[in-house]
Design a protein around this motif. Structure first.
Motif: not given
Length: 388
Positions: A71-77, A109-112, A134-137, A295-299
């Protein structure tokens, strides 16, 4: 099928502790097993003062089955991958592979990945293998995550959906994920520390296997779950009946089965170390609302929060199912598993200890994670009584 009746026919459809492949329809005539197992199996030192750990987890059951969608939410997927009931470890590789095209479709190319449990760690590894950074939060890491308290057996249809939601499309997707996961797990056999193993096991019963158990108390009734194991039935050996001289147990009816087991402490560390070795990053972060994803850099963000998605995304469809496991001091010579039908008792031999699980009252819909030592001690006592 209800929780307390799962041991009457195998239980892969109900509890995370139950292996696929124990359908009593396989019983056939009472004949000798193709090979006679050693009667002098090493007994379990089932004494309460050997308990070294008691853990409780809440399985994230969704009547509709796992949520795997974007889903798309707040400019992020946001790619959701949660709600696997008691099948998180078992379906982790397949569900990650099913979600991967949704991640790749964003061309980022960058995924959270939010969450560091069974689904989060596996999703991160699958994304890395696809060439993504990949970065895990996560708030917690293994062994503090809920999935670290799982029993650790192959149970891909354990509380995966209700029967009414098991449409043809759902069943086809489930089968694909189960087969994909199974294939990956076979590639992990024989690695250092034995993260994945095959064990023999024994189902014990006071009643003939074709005789149903008494119904559960009304307060313990659960929804009907779909019978899915026939879709992948050829993946494991059929169970076989044993005669009295072929086993050492103090019960009249015994069947031997074969089951895949995960040594979760070793396996989680393997996933964790491989993730870091291939450039993965982990940051401690706790989210209380999806707005904080901004606030995450990943989209592109994978939501693998399991039961946490109930509060984080307001998904009231998630039903907590309480599960308590206890570990006895490891016994390397005990290399088999046990299920005591009708007595809510399961034993799994792992490298980190002999795991004993017993179901309590009103586990379905129960979000309590407070350990009940008396419940585990009673299970250990029942286990001790099985050996001559």
């Amino acid at each position: 099928m209800q929780r307390r009746t799962f041991l009457s026919r195998g239980g892969a459809a109900v509890a995370a502790v139950s292996p696929v492949g124990l359908a009593w329809a396989d019983a056939g005539p009472s004949v000798s097993a193709p090979w006679a197992p050693p009667r002098a199996l090493a007994p379990v030192r089932a004494v309460a003062d050997r308990l070294i750990d008691i853990s409780v987890c809440t399985r994230p059951f969704r009547p509709q089955g796992p949520r795997i969608e974007a889903e798309r939410r707040g400019g992020k997927t946001i790619v959701h991958n949660y709600g696997h009931g008691g099948s998180g470890w078992s379906l982790s590789w397949g569900s990650a592979q099913f979600a991967l095209p949704m991640v790749l479709a964003t061309r980022e190319k960058q995924v959270a990945v939010v969450g560091c449990g069974a689904i989060g760690l596996t999703m991160a590894r699958v994304a890395q293998r696809a060439g993504l950074r990949v970065k895990i939060y996560a708030k917690d890491r293994p062994p503090e995550v809920r999935s670290s308290a799982a029993t650790g057996v192959w149970s891909p249809d354990s509380r995966i959906s209700t029967e009414e939601h098991a449409t043809a499309e759902f069943v086809q997707r489930w089968e694909w994920m189960a087969r994909a996961s199974f294939k990956t797990y076979q590639s992990l056999l024989g690695l250092t520390g034995d993260p994945v193993e095959w064990h023999d096991g024994y189902v014990l019963s006071d009643l003939p296997f074709d005789q149903p158990l008494p119904p559960p108390p009304i307060e313990d009734i659960e929804p009907d779950y779909p019978d899915l194991e026939s879709r992948i039935r050829e993946l494991w050996p059929r169970s076989v009946p044993l005669r009295a001289h072929e086993h050492p147990f103090r019960v009249p009816h015994v069947r031997r089965y074969t089951q895949m087991v995960y040594n979760l402490s070793v396996y989680s560390r393997l996933l964790y170390d491989d993730f870091l070795r291939e450039g993965g990053e982990i940051e401690h972060r706790e989210f209380e609302h999806p707005r904080q994803f901004a606030g995450l850099r990943e989209r592109t963000i994978v939501n693998a929060t399991g039961y946490g998605a109930r509060a984080l995304f307001g998904d009231a469809s998630i039903v907590p199912v309480r599960g308590q496991t206890a570990r006895l001091i490891p016994q390397p010579e005990v290399n088999y598993n046990l299920i005591y039908r009708g007595h809510n008792l399961v034993m799994v031999s792992r490298r980190d200890g002999v795991l004993v699980q017993a179901m309590g009252e009103r586990d379905f819909g129960n979000e309590s994670v407070e350990p009940d030592r008396a419940l585990s001690e009673a299970a250990v006592q029942r286990l001790a009584q099985l050996f001559s």
